[in-house]
Design a protein around this motif. Structure first.
Motif, short mmCIF file in Angstrom:
data_model
loop_
_atom_site.label_atom_id
_atom_site.label_comp_id
_atom_site.label_asym_id
_atom_site.label_seq_id
_atom_site.Cartn_x
_atom_site.Cartn_y
_atom_site.Cartn_z
N UNK A 33 0.86 -1.18 0.00
CA UNK A 33 0.00 0.00 0.00
C UNK A 33 0.89 1.23 0.00
N UNK A 34 0.34 2.33 -0.44
CA UNK A 34 1.11 3.56 -0.54
C UNK A 34 0.43 4.66 0.28
N UNK A 49 6.05 3.49 1.06
CA UNK A 49 5.43 2.26 0.57
C UNK A 49 5.33 1.31 1.74
N UNK A 50 4.12 0.85 1.99
CA UNK A 50 3.87 -0.06 3.10
C UNK A 50 3.92 -1.49 2.58
N UNK A 51 4.72 -2.34 3.21
CA UNK A 51 4.90 -3.71 2.75
C UNK A 51 4.40 -4.69 3.82
N UNK A 52 3.48 -5.55 3.45
CA UNK A 52 2.92 -6.51 4.39
C UNK A 52 4.00 -7.42 4.95
N UNK A 53 4.10 -7.46 6.26
CA UNK A 53 5.04 -8.35 6.92
C UNK A 53 6.48 -7.88 6.96
N UNK A 71 2.00 -2.66 8.49
CA UNK A 71 1.17 -3.38 7.50
C UNK A 71 1.09 -4.83 7.96
N UNK A 72 0.31 -5.02 9.01
CA UNK A 72 0.31 -6.30 9.72
C UNK A 72 -0.51 -7.38 9.04
N UNK A 73 -1.41 -7.00 8.15
CA UNK A 73 -2.21 -8.00 7.47
C UNK A 73 -2.35 -7.62 6.00
N UNK A 74 -2.93 -8.50 5.23
CA UNK A 74 -3.05 -8.26 3.79
C UNK A 74 -4.17 -7.29 3.45
N UNK A 75 -4.90 -6.83 4.45
CA UNK A 75 -5.99 -5.88 4.18
C UNK A 75 -5.90 -4.62 5.01
N UNK A 76 -4.84 -4.46 5.79
CA UNK A 76 -4.78 -3.31 6.68
C UNK A 76 -3.37 -2.74 6.77
N UNK A 77 -3.27 -1.45 6.52
CA UNK A 77 -2.05 -0.70 6.76
C UNK A 77 -2.42 0.49 7.64
N UNK A 78 -1.55 0.82 8.57
CA UNK A 78 -1.81 1.97 9.43
C UNK A 78 -0.66 2.95 9.38
N UNK A 94 -4.25 7.00 1.30
CA UNK A 94 -3.58 5.73 1.03
C UNK A 94 -4.10 5.14 -0.28
N UNK A 95 -3.33 4.22 -0.82
CA UNK A 95 -3.76 3.55 -2.03
C UNK A 95 -3.25 2.12 -2.04
#
Lengths: 115, 108
Positions: A33-34, A49-53, A71-78, A94-95
């Motif tokens: 996510x961005x 750029x937010x990267x899951x995990x 970015x703790x899960x595949x559907x959520x970035x904070x 965000x995007x």
């Protein structure tokens, strides 16, 4: 309907406090996510750029200790704005990628006002 | 990233076609040309994209010059709801860098 949702849409906080903004992908998963910020009458500026995990990748000039991204899960970035100052008041957006190169879904934006 | 040049602002009458130009002379061969727009107080939304051929969708048409150094976004019949900032973005991945865009004013 919106496929990327942000919360809260508006937030007012006092100087020195921290504020968390959530970005959720609805009905799809996003490993990336961005995060952007936008000042009035200006264009969007990519922050990170937010990267899951894994750790986020920050653009030059963006303080990673001030703007914490998780970015703790595949559907959520904070995005957490720590020790907020009035100059952090801005529109944060965000995007998430659609899977087609260069096509992103954008959230509705979160307007932060720091008093 | 390829540099883009767009008019700062444009005006059009409602229900008339609008042609929004963009110069991207430094575009690379693998860059797509994306157009996004941002309505007031909202996040951007995808409009259209293309590589070499002209493209049409329900929102707009995209005319791409043969040398790919410029493109034109065409709104066939502008409405008041089309008043927004339009961004032309050549790129090849998901990391989108926004330029200044064109602020489109629609006159009723």
């Amino acid at each position: 309907g919106a496929v990327v949702s942000q919360h809260p849409s508006r937030v007012i906080c006092k100087s020195g406090t921290s504020v968390k903004i959530e970005c959720r992908s609805l009905d799809f998963q996003a490993t990336t996510m961005f995060w952007y910020r936008q000042f009035p009458k200006k264009s969007l500026m990519l922050m990170a750029t937010s990267n899951e995990g894994s750790k986020a990748t920050y653009e030059q000039g963006v303080e990673k200790d001030k703007f914490l991204i998780n970015h703790a899960s595949l559907t959520l970035s904070t995005l957490t704005v720590t020790s907020a100052h009035p100059e952090d008041s801005s529109f944060y957006i965000c995007s998430a990628p659609t899977g087609r190169a260069g096509e992103l879904f954008f959230g509705e934006g979160s307007r932060l006002t720091v008093l | 990233d390829a540099k883009t040049t767009q008019p700062n602002s444009m005006e059009s009458n409602e229900e008339e076609p609008v042609h929004l130009p963009c110069n991207h002379s430094t575009i690379s061969g693998t860059d797509y040309i994306h157009w996004y727009r941002q309505l007031p107080s909202q996040g951007p939304e995808y409009v259209i994209h293309g590589l070499t051929s002209n493209v049409n969708n329900r929102m707009a048409s995209l005319a791409i010059a043969e040398d790919r150094k410029s493109s034109t976004l065409i709104l066939h019949r502008a409405t008041l709801r089309d008043a927004a900032v339009y961004y032309c973005i050549p790129n090849r991945d998901d990391k989108i860098i926004f330029g200044k865009g064109t602020r489109l004013h629609i006159l009723p």
